[in-house]
Design an enzyme around this catalytic site. Sequence first.
Site, PDB file in Angstrom:
ATOM      1  N   ASP A 228       0.876  -1.158   0.000  1.00 45.64           N
ATOM      2  CA  ASP A 228       0.000   0.000   0.000  1.00 45.64           C
ATOM      3  C   ASP A 228       0.926   1.223   0.000  1.00 45.64           C
ATOM      4  O   ASP A 228       2.113   1.125   0.327  1.00 45.64           O
ATOM      5  CB  ASP A 228      -0.948  -0.010   1.198  1.00 45.64           C
ATOM      6  CG  ASP A 228      -2.147   0.915   0.957  1.00 45.64           C
ATOM      7  OD1 ASP A 228      -2.100   1.738   0.014  1.00 45.64           O
ATOM      8  OD2 ASP A 228      -3.138   0.828   1.704  1.00 45.64           O
TER       9      ASP A 228
HETATM   10  C1  BGC Z   1      -5.000   3.363   0.213  1.00 40.46           C
HETATM   11  C2  BGC Z   1      -5.064   2.412  -0.976  1.00 40.46           C
HETATM   12  C3  BGC Z   1      -4.805   3.185  -2.240  1.00 40.46           C
HETATM   13  C4  BGC Z   1      -3.460   3.872  -2.142  1.00 40.46           C
HETATM   14  C5  BGC Z   1      -3.100   4.673  -3.367  1.00 40.46           C
HETATM   15  C6  BGC Z   1      -3.770   4.238   0.222  1.00 40.46           C
HETATM   16  O1  BGC Z   1      -3.946   5.285   1.117  1.00 40.46           O
HETATM   17  O2  BGC Z   1      -5.060   2.610   1.403  1.00 40.46           O
HETATM   18  O3  BGC Z   1      -6.325   1.788  -1.028  1.00 40.46           O
HETATM   19  O4  BGC Z   1      -4.872   2.326  -3.345  1.00 40.46           O
HETATM   20  O5  BGC Z   1      -3.502   4.779  -1.045  1.00 40.46           O
HETATM   21  O6  BGC Z   1      -3.872   5.822  -3.468  1.00 40.46           O
END
Ligand code: BGC
Length: 738
Positions: A228
């Site tokens: 993530d």
């Molecule tokens: C989120 C993800 C997301 C990623 C990219 C993170 O804060 O948990 O779900 O895909 O950011 O934006």
Amino acid sequence: MQQPDPAALPLESKASLLSGGDFWSTQSLGEADVRAVVLTDGPHGVRRQKADADHLGFHASEPATCFPPAVAVGSSWDVELAARVGEAVGREARALGVGVILGPGVNIKRSPLCGRNFEYYSEDPLLSGILGAAFVRGLQAQGVGAAVKHFAANNQETDRMRVSADVDERPLREIYLAAFERIVTEARPAAVMAAYNRINGVPASENRWLLTDVLRAEWDFEGVVVSDWGGVGDRVAALAAGLDLQMPGPDAANDAAIVRAVRAGLLDEAVVDASVRRVAGLAEPAVAPEPDETVPAEHHALARELAADCVVLLKNDEHTLPLAAGVRLAVIGEFAADPQFQGGGSSLINATRVDTPLEAIQALGHTVTYAAGFTTGGEDPEALRAEAVRAARGAEVAVIFVGLRGETEGVDREHIDLPADQVVLLRAVAAVASRTVVVLSTGGVVSLEGWHDDVDAIVAGWLLGQASGGALADVLSGVVNPSGRLAETIPLRLEDTPSYLTFPGEAGHVRYGEGVMVGYRHHETVGRAVRYPFGHGLSYTTFSTGDLAVDVTGDDTAIVRVTVTNTGERPGKHVVQAYVATTAGRVRRPARELRAFTKVALRPGESSTVQLPLDRRAFAYYDIEAGQWAVAPGTYTVQIGESATRIVAEQTVTLPGDTAATALSLDSALGDWFAHPVAGPLLREALMAGATEEQRRQGEANSDLMDMVASIPARQFLHFPGVPVSTDDLTEILEATR
Ligand code: BGC
């Protein structure tokens, strides 16, 4: 032409491929013919940022269609619908030059308070897994990869980058990993995104058991594990555990740490090579992106069609809905003119256009007086309320649009109530209107208490995407017959929900003390009354269910056949829900669990016989001692429900189950020894050696004695005075069992 093997590159170049090239792309490497791939949120639309990048939805992104978010798709219980969302997002992703969509999110709604529940499908893993797999298939058929997230046990936003989800293995396997398992094994996603949180103390991104033992060794996952955004702590530990790609990038310091670890002999270069090959493989989708195409304009109509089938009609006294043609309406509530159609954070889509319910209702030919009734901005509620009450008095039906603003990634909710001024408005309008219809726009469950009985109809509109206005108008006016079903329980009180006492944890830990009893599994098992159960949803027509037949088809599998009939006067869609109830096995089973479902469209008077195969897993629990799924010999009741509470047909079958005896050891309890087909008779004989006939008869007759000693480990039993068996005797018996 043969592609050069990226693993043959110098170590430094290889390490550089393992962090991103920028915020949204992988690193390109000309000398190895590796091109950069763009990964972007979703998942209910494409969030392609070309200028300033961020992962929390602050900066703008290219216009794209905002389809119904997962909370809505979950309520559709419609596999084809989920696949069509995936396909449409895939088409737009290609047009916008995107190779991987960061989704679907298939975390379980453990608590109604989780701030990201609008991004997840359900409190049930089967529903989440089947819909998630359909989305992935639809998306990937367009040549765009899916990154299923957030793996795993990311069920809250509070302290999400550090908190340890402390979960026993059985609930992990049965509830929290099950949707991922289905999607990985059935839909083969290009990527899996590791969650931010820890699991039983170990960060998901450094969790070898999760990322390698389970994901790769057990489920045969061959794609990329991506972090993530900002979710990597110790880069070398993460790589060794199975995390291929760190995002965002570039991260020269971490790339260098990888190089150093290999040179120091702390990390096998083969691990680097395997990850490099996988990351380079991301750039080889079935179909290359076609940037600079336009987002198809017809996707707005598609978004409307899909959204309408996600709406759940919760209550409809005396056929208040659909609205009769020409009826005088008061449309009340800020959400009618300014709809809430998606949540905040990384999934925020820059919608190509937005329908409002107010305009869409007018466009369908209804005469409307509009009154805001309240503002979420907090202007003088009394004057607005008075105006709304006046409008309601002058109308035949008052339709009130209420809901929540501000549901977003990063923050959990503190309660499940609607804002107080909206509740006051609902009651004031309901007191004067001849008929009152409430339309809810919420990403999570809200309490209906305090006003439920005052109103005639309630429509759960969730967050429906950019065409929510049109979709709601279609349902209210009967252009579309509602067919959604609750994918999560609406409780009477937050206190009744199974995670109430432990969510969101304390001191860095959240203990999943309710085990497998999540959502309806809890409510049904303890007999707790709820406002509306999982699976509930009304229609403008009626359905009957009959002729249930369950045939055991082989080794612990069965096929369910059941006939459903549209007994009303409108075409409609019905969701057939098959649950399995059992007490078989040595673990506490939920009262019933959803094991299969399907949605059927029926014309008035039409019948259809649906077949639902139940595989072994439909009867199994995860046996933590054996480290595998087990079907206990015994009886299983297959139940067809109109919800998890309302069972309309059932049939019991007997399954042989797993008859192989469990392996014994000196530490096994005497009960297990006695139950063992080989060891049992041998041990009994050894204990009775030298006993008189009379003593033998007494021993056999005295079952209480057997029950009392059953829990004593064999090794310890030997030390009681008068036990005529030695360790050697037991070892000999153990040999005989092998
Ligand atoms: C989120 C993800 C997301 C990623 C990219 C993170 O804060 O948990 O779900 O895909 O950011 O934006």
